[in-house]
Design a protein around this motif. Structure first.
Motif, PDB file in Angstrom:
ATOM      1  N   CYS A 105       0.892  -1.225  -0.039  1.00  0.00           N
ATOM      2  CA  CYS A 105       0.020  -0.174  -0.021  1.00  0.00           C
ATOM      3  C   CYS A 105       0.817   1.442   0.086  1.00  0.00           C
ATOM      4  CB  CYS A 105      -0.869   0.073   1.276  1.00  0.00           C
ATOM      5  SG  CYS A 105      -1.827   1.617   1.327  1.00  0.00           S
ATOM      6  N   VAL A 106       1.865   1.220   0.847  1.00  0.00           N
ATOM      7  CA  VAL A 106       2.667   2.328   0.886  1.00  0.00           C
ATOM      8  C   VAL A 106       3.508   2.644  -0.374  1.00  0.00           C
ATOM      9  CG1 VAL A 106       4.638   3.337   2.004  1.00  0.00           C
ATOM     10  CG2 VAL A 106       2.991   2.454   3.528  1.00  0.00           C
ATOM     11  N   GLY A 107       4.160   1.506  -1.021  1.00  0.00           N
ATOM     12  CA  GLY A 107       4.922   1.570  -2.030  1.00  0.00           C
ATOM     13  C   GLY A 107       4.075   2.048  -3.393  1.00  0.00           C
ATOM     14  N   VAL A 108       2.696   1.543  -3.451  1.00  0.00           N
ATOM     15  CA  VAL A 108       2.213   1.962  -4.687  1.00  0.00           C
ATOM     16  C   VAL A 108       1.568   3.380  -4.539  1.00  0.00           C
ATOM     17  CG1 VAL A 108      -0.363   1.694  -5.738  1.00  0.00           C
ATOM     18  CG2 VAL A 108       1.252  -0.393  -5.279  1.00  0.00           C
ATOM     19  N   TYR A 109       1.293   3.839  -3.428  1.00  0.00           N
ATOM     20  CA  TYR A 109       0.691   5.114  -3.250  1.00  0.00           C
ATOM     21  C   TYR A 109       1.710   6.015  -3.205  1.00  0.00           C
ATOM     22  CZ  TYR A 109      -4.364   4.187  -3.163  1.00  0.00           C
ATOM     23  OH  TYR A 109      -5.546   3.650  -3.459  1.00  0.00           O
ATOM     24  N   GLY A 110       2.892   5.762  -2.765  1.00  0.00           N
ATOM     25  CA  GLY A 110       4.049   6.621  -2.695  1.00  0.00           C
ATOM     26  C   GLY A 110       4.665   6.837  -4.179  1.00  0.00           C
ATOM     27  N   ALA A 111       4.359   5.699  -5.197  1.00  0.00           N
ATOM     28  CA  ALA A 111       4.827   6.108  -6.432  1.00  0.00           C
ATOM     29  C   ALA A 111       3.626   6.897  -7.187  1.00  0.00           C
ATOM     30  CB  ALA A 111       4.862   4.567  -7.142  1.00  0.00           C
ATOM     31  N   VAL A 112       2.501   6.601  -6.792  1.00  0.00           N
ATOM     32  CA  VAL A 112       1.415   7.702  -7.480  1.00  0.00           C
ATOM     33  C   VAL A 112       1.801   9.209  -7.012  1.00  0.00           C
ATOM     34  CG1 VAL A 112      -0.766   8.121  -7.314  1.00  0.00           C
ATOM     35  CG2 VAL A 112      -0.378   5.710  -7.186  1.00  0.00           C
ATOM     36  N   ILE A 113       2.203   9.480  -5.877  1.00  0.00           N
ATOM     37  CA  ILE A 113       2.561  10.574  -5.355  1.00  0.00           C
ATOM     38  C   ILE A 113       3.516  11.213  -6.141  1.00  0.00           C
ATOM     39  CG2 ILE A 113       3.172  12.158  -3.508  1.00  0.00           C
ATOM     40  CD1 ILE A 113       1.403  10.468  -1.684  1.00  0.00           C
TER      41      ILE A 113
END
Length: 391
Positions: A105-113
Motif C-alpha cells: 500500500c505504501v509503495g504503490v501510493y508513494g509511487a502515485v504521489i
C-alpha cells in the motif's frame, strides 16, 4: 461549497484528533492507534489546503501558480493510502501478511504521489485556478494525466475500503458492524465523487461544459463521505469508551451505601477529595475508605449480625452509635456468603480486602437492600407484603 464549510470540517477533524491525542501518547506503539491518529490530521489537511483562500495563499507564498494542486493531490493520495492501511490493520490476521499488505500500500501510493509531482512539473499550468483546475486543464498534456491519476487512486482506495469493510461487516455484530456500514456508505459516496469528477472531465474532452458538477456537486459529496467515514471509524472506539465509563460510574454509585456506612462506623473523618477530581481518583478513594473500615470492624463480622447488634463483640475504636451499622454490614456479609451455595467458594473477608471491587459492590448491594428493610417504613411494607402472601 463555501470556504467556511472547508474550515468547519477542519475544526471537526482537529477536535477529533485532540480527543485521541492522550490515547496516542499512551499507546503510540499500537499500529491501529497510530493509523487512526494519522488519518485524522491528514483529513484535516486535505480540507484546509483545498479551501480556496488557502490555495491562493500557498500559491502566493511559493510564487508558483497552482502549486497547491500537487500539494492537495499528494495529501489526498496519502489519506487514501492511510484509509486502506487502517482497514488492513483493523481487520487483523497474521502479522507477516499485514506487514506485506502495508508495504504494498505504501509503495504503490508513494509511487502515485511521485508520478503526480512529475506530471505537474512537466505540464504547463501557468493560469492560476482556485476551484476548477480539474476541468480547466482537462485537455492539457501531462496535467490531464495527473488529474486522472489522482481521481483514479482516490476511487481505487475507496473501492478497496468499501469491499473490505462490507465483507468484515457480515462477520461482526453490534456497533462495530454499524461503524463498518457507515464506512461503506461513505466509501460509496466517495465513488460518487469520482463519478462527478470524471463526468466533468469527460464533458471537457467532448467539448462540453459541465464544470458545475466538479466544482459544486463533487465537493459536497466528498465532504459528506468523509464525515460518514470519520463517524464510522470513531463509533466502535467511542462506544467502547462510553460503555467503560458507564460501568465505572455504575460501580462507583453502587459502592455508595457501603461507603456511607463506613463513614458512620469509623471514628475518624474520611479523607475527602475535591469535587473536580477524576472518576478514577474518586473510585480509588472510595474503595480505600471501604477497605479501611472493613478492616476496622473485621473482628465483629464473623460473630454475626445479632451479636454485633447487641454490642457483644469485642469493643474497639468505633463511633458510639456504630452498633446498628456494624450489624447491617454483618447481616449483609452473611447474606452474601449464602447467595450461591455449592456453586463456588463463598467470598471471605480476605478476598474482599485483597481482591477487585466486584465483591465490594455485591456487599454494598446486599447492604442497600437490608438497610431499606431495616428502615421502619421498609419493615412495615415488608410485613404487609408477608401478610398478603399468607392471605
Amino acid at each position: 461549497m463555501t470556504s467556511v464549510y472547508f474550515y468547519l470540517l477542519v475544526g471537526v477533524l482537529c477536535a477529533a484528533f485532540a480527543l485521541r491525542a492522550p490515547a496516542l501518547l499512551r499507546h503510540w506503539r499500537d499500529p491501529l492507534v497510530r493509523s487512526v491518529s494519522l488519518l485524522l490530521p491528514l483529513g484535516a489537511a486535505v480540507f484546509f489546503f483545498a479551501a480556496p483562500p488557502t490555495i491562493s495563499q500557498v500559491n502566493a507564498l511559493t510564487g508558483v501558480p497552482n502549486f497547491s494542486v500537487p500539494l492537495v493531490y499528494g495529501i489526498v493520495t496519502a489519506a487514501s493510502a492511510a484509509l486502506v492501511n487502517l482497514t488492513i490493520i483493523w481487520r487483523g490476521g497474521p502479522e507477516e501478511r499485514r506487514r506485506c499488505a502495508t508495504r504494498w500500500c505504501v509503495g504503490v501510493y508513494g509511487a502515485v504521489i511521485a508520478a503526480q509531482s512529475a506530471l505537474f512539473a512537466l505540464g504547463d499550468a501557468s493560469d492560476e485556478r482556485l476551484r476548477d483546475f480539474d476541468t480547466y486543464y482537462a485537455t492539457t498534456p501531462y496535467l490531464r494525466e495527473m488529474v486522472v491519476l489522482c481521481v483514479l487512486s482516490y476511487g481505487l482506495a475507496n473501492l478497496v475500503l468499501a469491499r473490505l469493510c462490507w465483507r468484515w461487516a457480515r462477520e461482526v455484530p453490534g456497533l462495530l458492524r454499524s461503524g463498518l456500514l457507515l464506512i461503506v456508505t461513505g466509501s460509496v459516496l466517495s465513488l460518487g465523487y469520482v463519478a462527478c469528477k470524471f463526468l466533468a472531465i469527460g464533458a471537457r474532452w467532448t467539448g462540453h461544459d459541465w464544470d458545475g458538477v466538479s466544482t459544486t456537486v463533487a465537493p459536497t459529496v466528498s465532504s459528506l463521505a468523509s464525515l460518514l467515514q470519520c463517524v464510522g471509524l470513531a463509533l466502535p472506539s467511542a462506544s467502547q469508551g462510553v460503555t467503560s465509563l458507564w460501568r465505572r460510574w455504575s460501580r462507583y454509585r453502587r459502592l455508595r451505601p457501603l461507603w456511607l456506612t463506613m463513614r458512620a462506623v469509623t471514628p475518624y473523618e474520611l479523607v475527602r477529595i475535591p469535587w473536580w477530581s477524576s472518576l478514577g481518583k474518586r473510585q480509588l478513594r472510595r474503595t480505600c475508605d471501604i477497605r479501611d473500615g472493613l478492616r476496622l470492624i473485621a473482628p465483629r463480622l464473623d460473630r454475626g449480625a445479632e451479636q454485633a447488634g447487641r454490642g457483644d463483640a469485642r469493643p474497639g475504636a468505633l463511633k458510639p452509635d456504630a452498633a446498628r451499622h456494624v450489624a447491617l454490614v454483618a447481616a449483609a456479609f452473611a447474606a452474601l456468603r449464602g447467595t450461591r451455595p455449592g456453586q463456588e467458594a463463598d467470598p471471605s473477608l480476605e478476598d474482599m480486602l485483597a481482591g477487585d471491587d466486584a465483591q465490594l459492590v455485591r456487599l454494598s448491594d446486599a447492604l442497600r437492600v437490608l438497610a431499606v428493610l431495616d428502615h421502619p417504613s421498609g419493615r412495615e411494607s415488608g410485613a404487609r407484603g408477608a401478610a398478603l402472601r399468607r392471605g
